[in-house]
Write a protein that holds these residues in place. Structure first.
Motif, PDB file in Angstrom:
ATOM      1  N   UNK A  83       0.809  -1.210   0.000  1.00 14.96           N
ATOM      2  CA  UNK A  83       0.000   0.000   0.000  1.00 14.96           C
ATOM      3  C   UNK A  83       0.842   1.258   0.000  1.00 14.96           C
ATOM      4  N   UNK A  84       0.180   2.392   0.223  1.00  8.51           N
ATOM      5  CA  UNK A  84       0.851   3.680   0.140  1.00  8.51           C
ATOM      6  C   UNK A  84       1.995   3.816   1.140  1.00  8.51           C
ATOM      7  N   UNK A  85       1.825   3.251   2.347  1.00  2.58           N
ATOM      8  CA  UNK A  85       2.892   3.337   3.345  1.00  2.58           C
ATOM      9  C   UNK A  85       4.145   2.599   2.925  1.00  2.58           C
ATOM     10  N   UNK A  86       3.959   1.418   2.335  1.00  3.10           N
ATOM     11  CA  UNK A  86       5.096   0.629   1.851  1.00  3.10           C
ATOM     12  C   UNK A  86       5.811   1.357   0.720  1.00  3.10           C
ATOM     13  N   UNK A 104       3.083  -2.206  -7.570  1.00  4.33           N
ATOM     14  CA  UNK A 104       2.001  -3.177  -7.721  1.00  4.33           C
ATOM     15  C   UNK A 104       1.043  -2.919  -6.557  1.00  4.33           C
ATOM     16  N   UNK A 105      -0.134  -2.322  -6.796  1.00  6.22           N
ATOM     17  CA  UNK A 105      -1.018  -1.918  -5.695  1.00  6.22           C
ATOM     18  C   UNK A 105      -1.411  -3.099  -4.809  1.00  6.22           C
ATOM     19  N   UNK A 106      -1.328  -2.886  -3.491  1.00  2.00           N
ATOM     20  CA  UNK A 106      -1.698  -3.945  -2.553  1.00  2.00           C
ATOM     21  C   UNK A 106      -2.233  -3.388  -1.256  1.00  2.00           C
ATOM     22  N   UNK A 107      -2.725  -2.148  -1.281  1.00  2.00           N
ATOM     23  CA  UNK A 107      -3.223  -1.535  -0.063  1.00  2.00           C
ATOM     24  C   UNK A 107      -4.691  -1.200  -0.141  1.00  2.00           C
ATOM     25  N   UNK A 108      -5.109  -0.250   0.679  1.00  2.00           N
ATOM     26  CA  UNK A 108      -6.512   0.134   0.739  1.00  2.00           C
ATOM     27  C   UNK A 108      -6.827   1.284  -0.205  1.00  2.00           C
ATOM     28  N   UNK A 109      -6.041   2.357  -0.142  1.00  2.00           N
ATOM     29  CA  UNK A 109      -6.309   3.536  -0.972  1.00  2.00           C
ATOM     30  C   UNK A 109      -5.534   3.482  -2.284  1.00  2.00           C
ATOM     31  N   UNK A 110      -4.250   3.134  -2.223  1.00  2.66           N
ATOM     32  CA  UNK A 110      -3.401   3.041  -3.417  1.00  2.66           C
ATOM     33  C   UNK A 110      -3.391   4.361  -4.198  1.00  2.66           C
ATOM     34  N   UNK A 111      -3.144   5.458  -3.482  1.00  8.43           N
ATOM     35  CA  UNK A 111      -3.264   6.774  -4.079  1.00  8.43           C
ATOM     36  C   UNK A 111      -2.318   6.997  -5.249  1.00  8.43           C
ATOM     37  N   UNK A 112      -1.022   6.718  -5.062  1.00  8.32           N
ATOM     38  CA  UNK A 112      -0.068   6.975  -6.142  1.00  8.32           C
ATOM     39  C   UNK A 112      -0.338   6.078  -7.338  1.00  8.32           C
ATOM     40  N   UNK A 113      -0.701   4.826  -7.085  1.00  6.63           N
ATOM     41  CA  UNK A 113      -1.025   3.926  -8.190  1.00  6.63           C
ATOM     42  C   UNK A 113      -2.179   4.483  -9.017  1.00  6.63           C
ATOM     43  N   UNK A 114      -3.208   5.006  -8.359  1.00  6.66           N
ATOM     44  CA  UNK A 114      -4.334   5.597  -9.077  1.00  6.66           C
ATOM     45  C   UNK A 114      -3.880   6.806  -9.890  1.00  6.66           C
ATOM     46  N   UNK A 115      -3.045   7.662  -9.272  1.00  6.31           N
ATOM     47  CA  UNK A 115      -2.568   8.849  -9.984  1.00  6.31           C
ATOM     48  C   UNK A 115      -1.769   8.482 -11.230  1.00  6.31           C
ATOM     49  N   UNK A 116      -1.040   7.378 -11.158  1.00  2.49           N
ATOM     50  CA  UNK A 116      -0.216   6.948 -12.291  1.00  2.49           C
ATOM     51  C   UNK A 116      -1.011   6.163 -13.329  1.00  2.49           C
ATOM     52  N   UNK A 117      -2.269   5.834 -13.021  1.00  4.43           N
ATOM     53  CA  UNK A 117      -3.075   5.047 -13.947  1.00  4.43           C
ATOM     54  C   UNK A 117      -2.746   3.575 -13.929  1.00  4.43           C
ATOM     55  N   UNK A 307       9.730   6.440 -11.561  1.00  2.00           N
ATOM     56  CA  UNK A 307       8.794   5.325 -11.434  1.00  2.00           C
ATOM     57  C   UNK A 307       8.504   4.757 -12.819  1.00  2.00           C
ATOM     58  N   UNK A 308       7.962   3.554 -12.822  1.00  2.00           N
ATOM     59  CA  UNK A 308       7.474   2.962 -14.064  1.00  2.00           C
ATOM     60  C   UNK A 308       5.985   3.255 -14.145  1.00  2.00           C
ATOM     61  N   UNK A 309       5.542   3.803 -15.250  1.00  2.00           N
ATOM     62  CA  UNK A 309       4.132   4.151 -15.425  1.00  2.00           C
ATOM     63  C   UNK A 309       3.600   3.528 -16.711  1.00  2.00           C
ATOM     64  N   UNK A 310       2.325   3.123 -16.712  1.00  2.00           N
ATOM     65  CA  UNK A 310       1.739   2.602 -17.951  1.00  2.00           C
ATOM     66  C   UNK A 310       1.733   3.667 -19.034  1.00  2.00           C
ATOM     67  N   UNK A 311       1.845   3.232 -20.270  1.00  2.00           N
ATOM     68  CA  UNK A 311       1.681   4.162 -21.382  1.00  2.00           C
ATOM     69  C   UNK A 311       0.209   4.541 -21.463  1.00  2.00           C
ATOM     70  N   UNK A 312      -0.093   5.720 -22.031  1.00  2.00           N
ATOM     71  CA  UNK A 312      -1.500   6.157 -22.089  1.00  2.00           C
ATOM     72  C   UNK A 312      -2.437   5.143 -22.717  1.00  2.00           C
ATOM     73  N   UNK A 313      -1.937   4.388 -23.690  1.00  2.00           N
ATOM     74  CA  UNK A 313      -2.799   3.425 -24.373  1.00  2.00           C
ATOM     75  C   UNK A 313      -3.210   2.260 -23.498  1.00  2.00           C
ATOM     76  N   UNK A 314      -2.401   1.980 -22.447  1.00  2.00           N
ATOM     77  CA  UNK A 314      -2.709   0.830 -21.602  1.00  2.00           C
ATOM     78  C   UNK A 314      -3.072   1.243 -20.191  1.00  2.00           C
ATOM     79  N   UNK A 315      -2.972   2.561 -19.881  1.00  2.00           N
ATOM     80  CA  UNK A 315      -3.338   3.013 -18.549  1.00  2.00           C
ATOM     81  C   UNK A 315      -4.814   2.796 -18.310  1.00  2.00           C
TER      82      UNK A 315
END
Length: 318
Positions: A83-86, A104-117, A307-315
């Protein structure tokens, strides 16, 4: 991007095929059983390209030791399952290094993962990141401690205690919602001195949220940021308006109206100072509790984390 396309460009997860990798897993997240298939997916995807990652499993209370061991490996690519703390703990350890983080999201909110798509399903996240690219994002710092999304202070920060005490227990979690709602109406506002850029003012407030770059002006059940590389701190200070001040602030943020709401003082700046008539103040960095000495000095570090982020086509929007 299909398998043949990835092979042609010679990259996977945004890095060259000749690289070192490690996997960091937070066992406390409650997703240990789900983590094992994800680890298998990652190791298989990497082994096809002659990359053999080391796995660091952090048991409850031993995250620092796991991260320190991982840090000594100096991997080019670090997969963080949690999660976000980790993610915040890993980011703090690897700021200023060559290591890129793949979340790889594994928490409750997963804020940064959501922001990155990044998809919230772990298997889908692996697929999206495998075809992704490296991206430099801004990092916030308060009194030397990093935050990737938000730093929250004032009486609002005290409400986090109930979530922490209830983590992983269903009935306690339900009870914490009730208790948090009650406490939100009874917390007394604090008097803070705020200096944001050239503006200085006193605010009687129940909560201040500082976001690394502004929150998007859209309706969302989880606040998202419109960009991660704008080099700004966005300050949202709840102006005291009675018992329901924090509820009004939350409603304005979720409705995408916080910047122009009459009950919220909004400013954008690169540096910020918060002071109070006390020696220490509670701060939540991405939901993690910190007790820091006053005054609080906040700043943004542009492009400080790769960070590694998805490309727009796969986000995939969460």
């Amino acid at each position: 991007m299909d398998q043949h396309a990835m092979d042609r460009v010679g990259h996977v997860f945004g890095v060259k095929r000749e690289c070192s990798a490690a996997i960091l897993v937070n066992a406390r997240s409650g997703l240990t059983r789900r983590s094992l298939p994800v680890i298998e997916l990652l190791t298989e995807a990497l082994s096809h390209r002659a990359i053999y990652p080391r796995v660091f499993m952090a048991a409850a209370g031993h995250m620092e030791e796991a991260i320190a061991a991982c840090r000594r490996e100096e991997p080019d690519l670090l997969f963080v399952i949690g999660g976000d703390g980790t993610i915040l703990a890993a980011a703090e350890a690897f700021l200023g290094t060559k290591t890129a983080l793949a979340i790889i999201p594994g928490g409750t909110v997963n804020q940064l993962a959501r922001d990155l798509g990044i998809p919230l399903d772990p298997a889908a996240a692996v697929s999206a990141l495998a075809a992704g690219a490296l991206r430099a994002i801004d990092v916030g710092v308060v009194n030397g401690r990093a935050f990737l999304c938000t730093a929250v202070t004032g009486p609002l920060a005290k409400l986090q205690r109930y979530r922490e005490e209830a983590r992983g227990r269903l009935w306690a979690t339900l009870g914490s919602f009730v208790m948090t709602g009650f406490k939100a109406t009874t917390l007394r506002p604090a008097k803070l001195s705020i200096r944001a850029g050239s503006a200085t003012w006193q605010e009687e407030t129940r909560g201040v949220i500082v976001s690394v770059n502004p929150l998007a002006e859209i309706v969302s059940r989880v606040p998202l940021r419109e960009r991660l590389d704008g080099g700004l701190l966005a300050v949202y200070a709840a102006r005291e308006s009675g018992y329901f001040t924090l509820f009004r602030m939350a409603a304005a943020i979720l409705a995408g109206r916080a910047r122009h709401h009459p009950d919220i003082a909004y400013h954008e700046c690169a540096e910020l100072t918060l002071d109070a008539k006390r020696r220490f103040i509670t701060v939540l960095n991405d939901g993690e509790i910190r007790r820091l000495a006053t005054p609080l000095r906040l700043e943004v570090k542009p492009g400080a984390l790769t960070v590694v982020a998805p490309l727009p086509a796969v986000a995939v929007a969460a």
